[in-house]
Design an enzyme around this catalytic site. Structure first.
Site, PDB file in Angstrom:
ATOM      1  N   SER A 142       0.826  -1.198   0.000  1.00 25.78           N
ATOM      2  CA  SER A 142       0.000   0.000   0.000  1.00 25.78           C
ATOM      3  C   SER A 142       0.863   1.252   0.000  1.00 25.78           C
ATOM      4  CB  SER A 142      -0.905   0.007   1.240  1.00 25.78           C
ATOM      5  OG  SER A 142      -1.568   1.248   1.371  1.00 25.78           O
TER       6      SER A 142
ATOM      7  N   TYR B   9      -2.079   5.605  -5.087  1.00 25.05           N
ATOM      8  CA  TYR B   9      -3.100   6.642  -5.169  1.00 25.05           C
ATOM      9  C   TYR B   9      -2.533   7.810  -5.962  1.00 25.05           C
ATOM     10  CZ  TYR B   9      -5.764   4.295  -1.470  1.00 25.05           C
ATOM     11  OH  TYR B   9      -6.482   3.385  -0.728  1.00 25.05           O
TER      12      TYR B   9
ATOM     13  N   THR C 208      -5.178   2.642  -7.853  1.00 19.54           N
ATOM     14  CA  THR C 208      -6.536   2.594  -7.318  1.00 19.54           C
ATOM     15  C   THR C 208      -7.393   3.634  -8.020  1.00 19.54           C
ATOM     16  OG1 THR C 208      -5.845   1.752  -5.160  1.00 19.54           O
ATOM     17  CG2 THR C 208      -7.933   2.932  -5.245  1.00 19.54           C
TER      18      THR C 208
ATOM     19  N   LYS D 275      -7.034  -0.912 -10.444  1.00 20.65           N
ATOM     20  CA  LYS D 275      -7.585  -1.579  -9.257  1.00 20.65           C
ATOM     21  C   LYS D 275      -8.886  -0.900  -8.838  1.00 20.65           C
ATOM     22  CE  LYS D 275      -6.422  -2.480  -4.372  1.00 20.65           C
ATOM     23  NZ  LYS D 275      -7.536  -1.709  -3.762  1.00 20.65           N
TER      24      LYS D 275
ATOM     25  N   HIS E 131     -12.862  -2.491  -3.213  1.00 16.12           N
ATOM     26  CA  HIS E 131     -12.066  -1.905  -2.128  1.00 16.12           C
ATOM     27  C   HIS E 131     -12.401  -2.560  -0.785  1.00 16.12           C
ATOM     28  CE1 HIS E 131      -9.419   1.783  -1.625  1.00 16.12           C
ATOM     29  NE2 HIS E 131      -9.503   1.329  -0.379  1.00 16.12           N
TER      30      HIS E 131
END
Length: 472
Positions: free
Chosen positions: A108, A132, A158, A236, A260
């Site tokens: 992440s 992100y 994402t 994603k 998510h």
């Protein structure tokens, strides 16, 4: 739980006992009323496996490849943020566990270990970066470039978080990182989610996202991201076929079918329910993966049979970390691997890459047709009750439900086109085709433009295999 864990649920029970409430709530909870959170798991239970027999499963091969990298099994670890809340070693323990099991880990962006620390913890491991898009594009550029220098093998961007979903538990707990932790990939306190100013009465993470993450991103930004790196890029958070086609059009190498972890928009489909639709939409032009609700080896088998290249797990690894750090994460992965191998053996398949891929239909109707391996079970006694009329009457009621009251009520199905029948729904009819057509005409009159039904008759009398395609 007493004694050694024997399933993923046992690990979660332990984690619930030992983790601080706000931490456990953060990892466990979903958005709003958590309808999709429950459905992610329940949807797998609506699918049935139909095994073959006498196929020689004495030697099995579980390995496959993801984005050109070989892994020992089609089970990978997805991005879960801030893992040092679960165990002091956090993401570095997860990386070592993945290396030990020969599979890959998605880190992440919001990790409590740096990109470089994870790479150093498992230097010969397989790592991908979850990304992100920040308002400050230089922050995003730096993350991508650091991952590439550290030897990561892909970027999972994402696409489902322009803003953060509302998670009631996090609001109630006013969630924020414990003071001794920070998102270590960022230099400033604000970006590291460790602001001394606090976050008011809201979830701290919701405030963080509103301040830092770019809500204006669109498909054209994929071109900008592609310009930053030569690494494979995976979108994603895709749940629709048209979005999947758009992603492929903009050059992605993979699609991760994901909601998510049910933490963004409540009420969306379970990921397994839309998987086959997206696989067909992609048409082999990109690899398709799935996360959400995977808790057992049979879940993995079902996802592969419906077209996934591999699955990603999230919460189970957190529960393993809480149980025993690296060893706990290894236990979870080993358990799922053994369960998957058992499911393969009992279904008489020895190679998921070659055999399960061959089960998918490539027809243009997006049919859930897995050659008697996997099917939706229609249990008329359970659905309609034993007090209903005979078989003919029960089927009439079922058709009314399909046409008039909607697919969701009859089968809890989701958006798309599916197949029931042709070795799925065998109904004993007492009359001829003409009688059925008379009743079908009456049903269609009552449907008021609801989903159309197409029937293919293989026999006019006796036991008929009814193939029913519902289009929405």
């Amino acid at each position: 739980m007493s004694g050694k864990p024997v399933c993923v649920g046992d690990f979660e029970q332990y984690a619930k006992r030992v983790l601080p409430k706000a931490v456990y709530d953060y990892y466990r909870s979903g958005a709003d009323n958590q309808q999709t959170l429950a459905d992610n798991v329940a949807a797998f239970s609506r699918l049935r496996l139909y095994p073959r027999m006498l196929r020689d499963v004495s030697v099995m091969e579980l390995s496959t490849s993801v984005l050109g990298q070989k892994i020992s099994m089609p089970i990978c670890v997805g991005a879960t943020a801030m893992q040092r809340m679960a165990h002091a070693d956090g993401e570095t323990a997860t990386a070592r566990a993945c290396r030990s099991l020969g599979t890959g880990m998605m880190l992440s962006s919001w990790a409590t270990s740096t990109i470089e620390e994870v790479a150093q913890a498992a230097p010969d491991g397989l790592h991908w970066l979850q990304l992100y898009i920040y308002k400050d594009r230089e922050v995003t550029r730096s993350l991508v470039q650091r991952a590439e220098r550290a030897g990561y093998k892909g970027i999972f961007v994402t696409v489902d978080t322009p803003v953060l979903g509302k998670r009631f538990d996090d609001v109630r707990n006013k969630f924020q990182l414990p003071p001794h932790l920070r998102m270590k990939n960022f230099n400033t306190d604000d970006l590291a989610f460790s602001s001394e100013k606090g976050y008011g009465e809201n979830s701290g993470l919701a405030v963080y996202v509103a301040q830092a993450i770019d809500p204006s991103i669109k498909w054209e930004d994929m071109k900008w991201l592609r310009g930053l790196t030569s690494l494979p890029i995976v979108a994603k958070g895709i749940l629709r076929a048209d979005d999947a086609r758009e992603a492929v059009k903009h050059g992605v190498n993979g699609i991760l079918v994901s909601n998510h972890g049910a933490r963004q928009l409540d009420g969306v489909p379970a990921t397994i329910d839309v998987l086959s639709e997206i696989v067909e939409a992609v048409g082999g032009k990109a690899e398709v993966f799935l996360d959400g609700g995977v808790r057992k080896g049979t879940d993995v088998l079902k996802a592969l049979a419906l077209g996934a290249t591999a699955v990603f797990i999230g919460r189970p690894i957190i529960w393993g970390l809480a149980y025993q750090g690296e060893e706990g994460a290894k236990e979870v992965l080993q358990m799922l691997k053994e369960e998957f191998q058992l499911a393969m053996a009992l279904s008489e398949y020895i190679n998921p890459t070659l055999e399960l891929k061959g089960l998918k239909s490539n027809s243009g109707t997006r049919r859930l047709h897995l050659q008697s391996m996997l099917q939706m079970e229609v249990d008329l006694k359970r659905k309609l009750g034993s007090s209903e009329r005979g078989w003919r009457g029960r089927e009439e009621v079922l058709l009314y439900k399909i046409l008039w009251r909607g697919v969701a009520e009859a089968f809890s199905w989701r958006r798309g086109t599916y197949l029931v029948g042709s070795d799925r729904l065998k109904v004993q009819w007492l009359n001829h085709k003409r009688d059925f057509q008379d009743r079908k005409s009456k049903i269609e009159t009552l449907s008021y433009g609801m989903p159309s039904i197409h029937t293919i008759w293989e026999e006019a009398v006796g036991q008929i295999k009814l193939e029913t395609t519902v289009e929405m």
